[in-house]
Write an enzyme that holds these catalytic residues in place. Structure first.
Site, PDB file in Angstrom:
ATOM      1  N   LYS A   1       0.842  -1.196   0.000  1.00 53.90           N
ATOM      2  CA  LYS A   1       0.000   0.000   0.000  1.00 53.90           C
ATOM      3  C   LYS A   1       0.883   1.254   0.000  1.00 53.90           C
ATOM      4  O   LYS A   1       1.774   1.377  -0.833  1.00 53.90           O
ATOM      5  CB  LYS A   1      -0.966  -0.036   1.187  1.00 53.90           C
ATOM      6  CG  LYS A   1      -1.895  -1.242   1.158  1.00 53.90           C
ATOM      7  CD  LYS A   1      -3.053  -1.102   2.118  1.00 53.90           C
ATOM      8  CE  LYS A   1      -3.973  -2.304   2.002  1.00 53.90           C
ATOM      9  NZ  LYS A   1      -5.195  -2.142   2.801  1.00 53.90           N
TER      10      LYS A   1
ATOM     11  N   HIS B   1      -9.327  -2.397  -5.506  1.00 53.42           N
ATOM     12  CA  HIS B   1      -9.306  -2.580  -4.051  1.00 53.42           C
ATOM     13  C   HIS B   1     -10.415  -1.751  -3.407  1.00 53.42           C
ATOM     14  O   HIS B   1     -10.795  -0.693  -3.919  1.00 53.42           O
ATOM     15  CB  HIS B   1      -7.945  -2.173  -3.478  1.00 53.42           C
ATOM     16  CG  HIS B   1      -7.769  -2.553  -2.047  1.00 53.42           C
ATOM     17  ND1 HIS B   1      -8.255  -1.781  -1.013  1.00 53.42           N
ATOM     18  CD2 HIS B   1      -7.185  -3.633  -1.468  1.00 53.42           C
ATOM     19  CE1 HIS B   1      -7.964  -2.359   0.137  1.00 53.42           C
ATOM     20  NE2 HIS B   1      -7.316  -3.483  -0.110  1.00 53.42           N
TER      21      HIS B   1
ATOM     22  N   GLU C   1     -12.140 -10.136  -0.519  1.00 53.54           N
ATOM     23  CA  GLU C   1     -11.858  -9.343   0.673  1.00 53.54           C
ATOM     24  C   GLU C   1     -13.150  -8.690   1.162  1.00 53.54           C
ATOM     25  O   GLU C   1     -13.507  -7.603   0.693  1.00 53.54           O
ATOM     26  CB  GLU C   1     -10.817  -8.261   0.371  1.00 53.54           C
ATOM     27  CG  GLU C   1      -9.483  -8.792  -0.111  1.00 53.54           C
ATOM     28  CD  GLU C   1      -8.465  -7.681  -0.296  1.00 53.54           C
ATOM     29  OE1 GLU C   1      -7.335  -7.831   0.196  1.00 53.54           O
ATOM     30  OE2 GLU C   1      -8.796  -6.658  -0.920  1.00 53.54           O
TER      31      GLU C   1
END
Length: 254
Positions: free
Chosen positions: A16, A102, A176
């Site tokens: 990240k 994401h 996720e």
């Protein structure tokens, strides 16, 4: 008809924007030291640094089995798109994988399923493996309802991507659950297995490899509980300690 053989296992970590330049390169050198261990024969490993350190990361890992990824891409190869990063350049820089969609990008930058699908198509067009993050936002307390709701929310995220990439291209789906990212514990194992089994059916007719990994507070002991549904783990801050990363790789490789 017997079930298809499961794909090769895989573990990855995204840095990240937690590290500065020197710490990123130090971490990547540490990852390189893990190469050559017994898990190489059984597990693929990838690391995703920031864009600025992408080329140097690829140089450091060039002699290893470790794959390099990028944290995002644009859907056009070139043009007047100030601040965006071309998938062509990402591939030229040495990346093999590109992370797309994401939850943070969907939330902070308004990325839609349509955008994510276009980016996945651009990645595939340039020989990159799209690593597409999917997951539901809401966590239902009733287990049976939670699975159905999760599948319903994730299904368009998956089908839009699969429609945008050639059938024979490898795709990695990173399941996720948004509510599990950064949580104290990963999602309930039964929930993960049941959801990922249903999502895998969406790709059952593809000729290309489709791997599913779990991300969301994953760590030691996570994979063994959910291996029936997934092919590996996509790690975050926990794996920013090389020793933790090694432990997870060994568990997945076992």
């Amino acid at each position: 008809m017997p079930p298809l053989p499961r794909p090769r296992r895989i573990v990855g970590v995204s840095l990240k924007m937690y590290f500065d330049l020197q710490n990123t390169l130090s971490y990547v050198r540490g990852v390189h030291q893990l190469d050559g261990d017994a898990w190489n024969a059984r597990v693929d490993l990838f690391v995703i640094p920031d864009f600025v350190t992408l080329m140097e990361t690829a140089r450091i890992l060039e002699s290893s089995h470790v794959m390099v990824g990028a944290q995002d891409t644009f859907w056009e190869d070139k043009g007047a798109y100030t601040g965006e990063v071309s998938p062509t350049v990402i591939a030229q820089a040495g990346a093999r994988i590109v992370e797309i969609g994401h939850a943070e990008r969907r939330a902070h930058f308004g990325e839609t399923d349509e955008w994510v699908a276009k980016k996945a198509g651009a990645a595939a067009r340039n020989g990159l493996i799209p690593l597409v993050c999917i997951g539901e936002k809401t966590h239902h307390s009733i287990a049976s309802a939670a699975v159905g709701a999760a599948v319903e929310e994730c299904k368009p995220q998956v089908t839009s991507v699969l429609a945008a990439v050639p059938d024979d291209v490898e795709v990695i789906l990173a399941y996720e659950p948004v509510w599990a990212i950064g949580a104290a514990q990963p999602a309930d194992p039964d929930h993960v297995v049941n959801v990922t089994k249903e999502l895998r059916k969406l790709a059952s007719n593809r000729s290309g490899v489709t791997r599913i990994v779990y991300g969301g507070s994953a760590g030691p002991g996570t994979f063994a509980k959910i291996s029936e549904g997934v092919d590996g783990l996509f790690l975050g801050r926990f794996a920013h300690d090389i020793h933790n990363l090694k432990k997870v790789i060994e568990e997945v490789g076992a």
